[in-house]
Scaffold this active site. Structure first.
Site, PDB file in Angstrom:
ATOM      1  N   LYS A 204      45.558  25.132 -44.182  1.00  0.00           N
ATOM      2  CA  LYS A 204      44.832  25.790 -45.275  1.00  0.00           C
ATOM      3  C   LYS A 204      45.143  27.280 -45.255  1.00  0.00           C
ATOM      4  CE  LYS A 204      40.890  27.816 -45.895  1.00  0.00           C
ATOM      5  NZ  LYS A 204      41.238  28.827 -46.900  1.00  0.00           N
ATOM      6  N   GLU A 278      42.645  32.496 -32.495  1.00  0.00           N
ATOM      7  CA  GLU A 278      43.263  33.823 -32.420  1.00  0.00           C
ATOM      8  C   GLU A 278      42.440  34.711 -33.340  1.00  0.00           C
ATOM      9  OE1 GLU A 278      44.697  36.881 -33.243  1.00  0.00           O
ATOM     10  OE2 GLU A 278      46.457  36.036 -34.239  1.00  0.00           O
ATOM     11  N   CYS A 312      45.440  42.054 -36.679  1.00  0.00           N
ATOM     12  CA  CYS A 312      44.443  41.738 -35.651  1.00  0.00           C
ATOM     13  C   CYS A 312      44.683  42.554 -34.387  1.00  0.00           C
ATOM     14  CB  CYS A 312      44.455  40.250 -35.343  1.00  0.00           C
ATOM     15  SG  CYS A 312      46.086  39.595 -35.018  1.00  0.00           S
ATOM     16  N   GLU A 409      35.738  46.006 -35.584  1.00  0.00           N
ATOM     17  CA  GLU A 409      37.082  45.903 -36.162  1.00  0.00           C
ATOM     18  C   GLU A 409      37.019  46.321 -37.634  1.00  0.00           C
ATOM     19  OE1 GLU A 409      38.648  41.875 -36.654  1.00  0.00           O
ATOM     20  OE2 GLU A 409      40.594  42.604 -36.016  1.00  0.00           O
TER      21      GLU A 409
HETATM   22  P1  NDP Z   1      37.978  34.700 -42.181  1.00  0.00           P
HETATM   23  O1  NDP Z   1      37.878  34.494 -40.731  1.00  0.00           O
HETATM   24  O2  NDP Z   1      36.806  34.397 -43.016  1.00  0.00           O
HETATM   25  O3  NDP Z   1      39.187  33.839 -42.778  1.00  0.00           O
HETATM   26  C1  NDP Z   1      40.232  33.267 -42.053  1.00  0.00           C
HETATM   27  C2  NDP Z   1      40.521  31.868 -42.589  1.00  0.00           C
HETATM   28  O4  NDP Z   1      39.419  30.996 -42.301  1.00  0.00           O
HETATM   29  C3  NDP Z   1      40.689  31.809 -44.092  1.00  0.00           C
HETATM   30  O5  NDP Z   1      41.636  30.828 -44.407  1.00  0.00           O
HETATM   31  C4  NDP Z   1      39.319  31.410 -44.545  1.00  0.00           C
HETATM   32  O6  NDP Z   1      39.298  30.855 -45.823  1.00  0.00           O
HETATM   33  C5  NDP Z   1      38.935  30.397 -43.500  1.00  0.00           C
HETATM   34  N1  NDP Z   1      37.505  30.153 -43.361  1.00  0.00           N
HETATM   35  C6  NDP Z   1      36.468  30.910 -43.792  1.00  0.00           C
HETATM   36  N2  NDP Z   1      35.306  30.332 -43.453  1.00  0.00           N
HETATM   37  C7  NDP Z   1      35.602  29.189 -42.809  1.00  0.00           C
HETATM   38  C8  NDP Z   1      34.835  28.157 -42.226  1.00  0.00           C
HETATM   39  N3  NDP Z   1      33.505  28.182 -42.224  1.00  0.00           N
HETATM   40  N4  NDP Z   1      35.474  27.138 -41.618  1.00  0.00           N
HETATM   41  C9  NDP Z   1      36.814  27.100 -41.585  1.00  0.00           C
HETATM   42  N5  NDP Z   1      37.591  28.033 -42.147  1.00  0.00           N
HETATM   43  C10 NDP Z   1      37.002  29.074 -42.750  1.00  0.00           C
HETATM   44  O7  NDP Z   1      38.453  36.158 -42.440  1.00  0.00           O
HETATM   45  P2  NDP Z   1      38.246  36.996 -43.764  1.00  0.00           P
HETATM   46  O8  NDP Z   1      39.378  36.741 -44.612  1.00  0.00           O
HETATM   47  O9  NDP Z   1      36.912  36.763 -44.385  1.00  0.00           O
HETATM   48  O10 NDP Z   1      38.231  38.470 -43.192  1.00  0.00           O
HETATM   49  C11 NDP Z   1      37.035  39.027 -42.656  1.00  0.00           C
HETATM   50  C12 NDP Z   1      37.324  39.866 -41.457  1.00  0.00           C
HETATM   51  O11 NDP Z   1      37.939  39.059 -40.463  1.00  0.00           O
HETATM   52  C13 NDP Z   1      38.331  40.989 -41.671  1.00  0.00           C
HETATM   53  O12 NDP Z   1      37.738  42.135 -42.167  1.00  0.00           O
HETATM   54  C14 NDP Z   1      38.868  41.180 -40.293  1.00  0.00           C
HETATM   55  O13 NDP Z   1      38.003  41.989 -39.568  1.00  0.00           O
HETATM   56  C15 NDP Z   1      38.859  39.795 -39.719  1.00  0.00           C
HETATM   57  N6  NDP Z   1      40.169  39.131 -39.801  1.00  0.00           N
HETATM   58  C16 NDP Z   1      40.892  38.987 -38.673  1.00  0.00           C
HETATM   59  C17 NDP Z   1      42.129  38.412 -38.727  1.00  0.00           C
HETATM   60  C18 NDP Z   1      42.958  38.228 -37.510  1.00  0.00           C
HETATM   61  O14 NDP Z   1      44.165  38.073 -37.643  1.00  0.00           O
HETATM   62  N7  NDP Z   1      42.397  38.188 -36.341  1.00  0.00           N
HETATM   63  C19 NDP Z   1      42.722  37.977 -39.977  1.00  0.00           C
HETATM   64  C20 NDP Z   1      41.862  38.118 -41.115  1.00  0.00           C
HETATM   65  C21 NDP Z   1      40.644  38.693 -40.997  1.00  0.00           C
HETATM   66  P3  NDP Z   1      39.144  31.851 -47.087  1.00  0.00           P
HETATM   67  O15 NDP Z   1      40.254  32.817 -47.032  1.00  0.00           O
HETATM   68  O16 NDP Z   1      39.266  30.970 -48.238  1.00  0.00           O
HETATM   69  O17 NDP Z   1      37.804  32.499 -46.951  1.00  0.00           O
END
Ligand code: NDP
Length: 803
Positions: A204, A278, A312, A409
């Protein structure tokens, strides 16, 4: 002045004036092919399931935008239960034949995908920059080449899998959930190793950035990958949640926020699904006074302004030695003035757009909060484009280590600077976070840099560099940055399991009791055991004990009723013994050999304890003790042999994969083979440098209580092994919820596994739950590299060469 000098002086003046006054012209990458690709799909995309495209219902679609001008790029299907279920079923159907291919056959498929990515590299890069807002320079020169590299590298692992991972097989259907910051690269990090090992996947993509995953699906289709091996379901968090919950999924690989990581940990607790997380970071960037400050400045640019800081492992905390802080900050500000921000498709810009309005708001809010908490905020004099989602490079000084912007973060182009005076202070500041993803260490003194690297709690450390990645080197975090590695040999293990693991639902421990012993309160007391904490026999906090019945011997002893306070004391003692992890493997081996030798001399005595506790006859009890002696020898042997590796990354330098202990690890020992099972867990942990808080079998605790005297007599330092007896359910949950416990091994039933995995989400400690009974006498199941891998975490230290 001669006329020649006058001429050269005049021309120099003219050249420098021209150079100073030169403006960059626009150098846009042509988006025509990318836009045509979208148009060819009518501007709307469905789902890639079972090798075919399933259309999305018009009312169940969402927009994906170009964040540099907020224009709509396309509409994409919002996957729900129907699509998730269809995709998982397709992956499950494809699994037997895909996993049944030879490694060579799978390698050819992965190779074909790598070739396809290279062929469409330009299109992929443009689509990525349009959808995400990252500069084309980055998507073209970093993301996409690394994606191809991952598929090539893992084509190699597919080829070598049978030889290099004998006795192992793939897991089955893997659910993979990726974020928006590196949409295609994260896809590659996940899909390539999963396929190489023989798994099938449902991926996804993130809601903000689904397009390159859909383009990848077309590449896969054209490469002739069998239907169902890769499935792509676009959607929002709900699609991710449904995927995680699907019963046919065997493993979840997630990259994203720590908050969602925690949610997934809880949602999968007790399910037996394997999990790698991660997550986020707040990575330190340490600059010592002898560092080459001009290189440091470029390093900072890479660390925090790469991908607008939406990384990240971004080096978001600049920790600089006080004596050079002013000089460095002045150089940094001068460099920030020259950074260029603009259209992501412009080849001459350094920074593009922030992915979505909500992320931009979050960055603004956090900077406002930082200012309110006393930070000085500096931004360059140039103005950001105002028609898209842009945020300027930002430097925050006068920041206290506990302030919000130093801890949270931000996930944007915001650097937070602090100073230190000594290396020890630098390490303390670096580790002053709940995260542990990455770190950069800058010093021209290699001895200093390599002294600091192992002391930083992070999965990756770059020396005089930052943000280096490669398929041959594992990437992943310590602490609340998650667990598991992606890339390299260490990453392959995450997609494999031992052949001997049974397919049927594992039975609970109670079904395997050799005999049943029931505590008998108020019976005759033969002996009262205390707790063993910090190398001392101590009374339990409650002051109570309970009687333990041996099957044929009435009450055999009383053991202490440990509680929350005893666990806390034991954890404290285990932390105080952390220097155990810094001893050499040779020293740890000596102590384990000595322990084995002492046990061997008291073999009959210990066999008697086992006999009395379990009701076994002399023969199996003696065999048990002999097996323990051999097991201690095994781990004494491994103590200086479970060494790391030097990864062959395409860089002039070395990348050292070091095996480090996890830290303080809780052990809930199995009921069957009460002493052998316990030692089989403690010994690999201790051999690898961890310290342990062990809770023995509640049914047969007395042999474990007797272990204390043996540990004392064998020079095991106080605090390295602590034994707390009592109600396993209560103690297990306390250990699992304890924020200062770094890992937990649980042997027991699925209810217990569920409880500890759920409670472990607090600090996202690494858990290993074994609900399938192990044949402890069998060396294939009871000892070996699997235990050592569970007892260690890989830290990759990158050391580029260069005079
Ligand atoms: P999320 O953790 O919400 O999203 C990461 C992935 O998980 C997306 O594909 C998201 O879908 C999906 N997801 C969201 N909720 C669920 C759930 N309950 N169960 C399973 N999958 C889910 O990150 P965000 O995009 O909301 O970003 C928010 C914050 O997270 C950022 O500001 C940053 O601080 C951090 N982040 C960290 C990352 C890293 O590489 N460590 C990468 C991205 C964000 P969808 O996109 O459709 O919501």
């Amino acid at each position: 002045m001669t006329s020649d000098e006058q001429i050269s002086g005049a021309s120099n003046t003219t050249v420098s004036r021209i150079l100073d006054g030169m403006e960059y012209g626009p150098a846009p990458e042509n988006p025509v092919l990318a836009r045509r690709w979208i148009e060819d799909h009518g501007g709307t995309f469905g789902f890639f399931i079972d090798g075919a495209w399933l259309p999305a219902e018009p009312e169940a679609t969402f927009e994906t935008i170009d964040p540099s001008d907020r224009s709509v790029l396309a509409r994409v299907g919002r996957g729900g239960e129907t699509q998730v279920d269809a995709a998982v079923r397709a992956a499950a159907r494809a699994f037997p034949s895909w996993s049944g291919l030879t490694g060579h056959e799978r390698a050819r498929h992965l190779y074909a995908i790598a070739r396809g990515i290279q062929k469409h590299a330009r299109l992929l890069a443009v689509v990525e920059s349009l959808d995400n807002g990252k500069p084309i320079r980055e998507s073209r020169d970093i993301d996409v080449p690394l994606v191809a590299r991952h598929f090539y590298h893992h084509a190699g692992w597919a080829q070598l899998c049978e030889r290099e991972f004998p006795g192992h097989r793939p897991l089955g259907v893997v659910a993979q959930i990726v974020p928006w910051n590196f949409p295609l690269l994260m896809l590659a990090w996940k899909i390539a190793p999963a396929l190489a090992a023989g798994n099938t996947v449902v991926l996804k993509p993130a809601e903000y950035t689904p397009l390159t995953a859909l383009l990848f699906a077309e590449i896969v289709e054209h490469a002739g990958l069998p239907p169902g091996v890769v499935n792509i379901v676009t959607g929002d968090g709900e699609a991710g949640r449904l995927l995680v919950a699907h019963p046919a999924v065997q493993k979840i690989a997630f990259t994203g926020s720590t908050e969602v990581g925690r949610f997934i940990r809880r949602a999968t607790a007790g399910s037996g699904k394997r999990l790698t997380l991660e997550l986020g970071g707040k990575s330190p960037f340490l600059v010592f006074d002898d560092a080459d400050l001009d290189s440091v400045v470029e390093g900072v640019v890479d660390a925090i302004w790469f991908n607008q800081g939406q990384v990240c492992c971004a080096g978001s905390r600049l920790l600089v030695q006080e004596s050079v802080a002013d000089t460095l900050l002045a150089k940094l500000k001068a460099r920030m003035e020259t950074l260029r921000m603009g259209s992501p498709l412009d080849k001459a810009i350094d920074m593009g757009a922030i992915v979505a309005p909500v992320q931009l708001d979050r960055i603004r809010e956090l900077v406002t909060r930082g200012r309110a908490e006393g930070a000085s905020v500096w931004q360059p004099s140039w103005a950001c484009p105002d028609d898209g989602l842009f945020y300027p490079p930002t430097l925050c000084t006068d920041v206290s280590p506990s302030s919000t912007i130093a801890q949270v973060e931000i996930f944007g182009p915001v650097l937070v600077a602090m100073t230190f005076r000594t290396p020890d202070e630098a390490v303390a500041l670096a580790n002053n976070t709940t995260y542990g993803l990455a770190a950069s260490v800058w010093s021209e003194n290699i001895s200093l840099a390599l002294d600091i690297a192992p002391r930083i709690k992070a999965g990756v450390v770059w020396v005089n560099a930052s943000n280096l990645f490669d398929a041959a080197s594992g990437f992943g975090g310590y602490r609340e940055s998650g667990f598991g590695r992606e890339g390299g040999r260490e990453g392959l293990w995450e997609y494999l399991r031992p052949d001997w693991e049974l397919e049927e639902a594992p039975a609970g421990a109670a079904d395997h009791r050799e005999t049943v012993a029931v505590p008998v309160p108020g019976s005759r007391i033969d002996r009262t055991y205390k707790q063993y904490i910090g190398g001392r026999q101590v009374r339990p906090d409650s002051g109570y004990s309970h009687a333990v019945a041996g099957v044929n011997h009435g009450v055999i002893a009383h053991v202490a009723d440990g509680n929350r306070k005893d666990i806390r004391n034991a954890v404290e003692a285990a932390h105080a013994a952390a220097s155990w992890g810094r001893r050499s493997g040779h020293e740890r081996a000596q102590i384990l050999y000595y322990l084995a030798e002492n046990l061997d001399q008291r073999r009959e005595e210990y066999a008697r304890h086992v006999r009395i506790a379990t009701g076994w006859s002399t023969k199996p009890a003696t065999r048990e003790i002999e097996a323990i002696v051999a097991r201690l020898f095994t781990y004494a042997a491994w103590a200086d042999k479970h060494d790391g590796a030097v990864h062959d990354v395409p860089l002039r330098g070395v990348t050292i994969a070091m095996h480090e202990p996890i830290g303080v690890v809780g052990v809930l020992a199995p009921d069957e083979s009460p002493l052998l099972g316990l030692v089989s867990a403690i010994a690999p942990l201790v051999a690898s440098g961890n310290t342990v808080v062990a809770v023995p079998s509640a049914l047969y605790p007395t042999p474990a209580c007797e272990l204390a005297t043996l540990l004392d007599a064998s020079d095991v330092p106080g605090g390295v092994v602590n034994v707390v007896t009592g109600d396993r359910t209560v103690l297990g949950e306390v250990l699992a919820g304890h924020l200062d416990v770094d890992g937990l091994w649980y042997f027991g039933d699925s209810d217990g596994a569920r409880a500890v995995e759920f409670a472990s989400a607090g600090n996202l400690k690494r858990t290993w739950t074994v609900i399938q009974r192990r044949a402890w006498l069998d060396t294939a199941q009871g000892e070996g590299p699997e235990y050592l891998r569970q007892a260690t975490q890989v830290k990759n230290v990158w050391i580029p060469y260069g005079a």
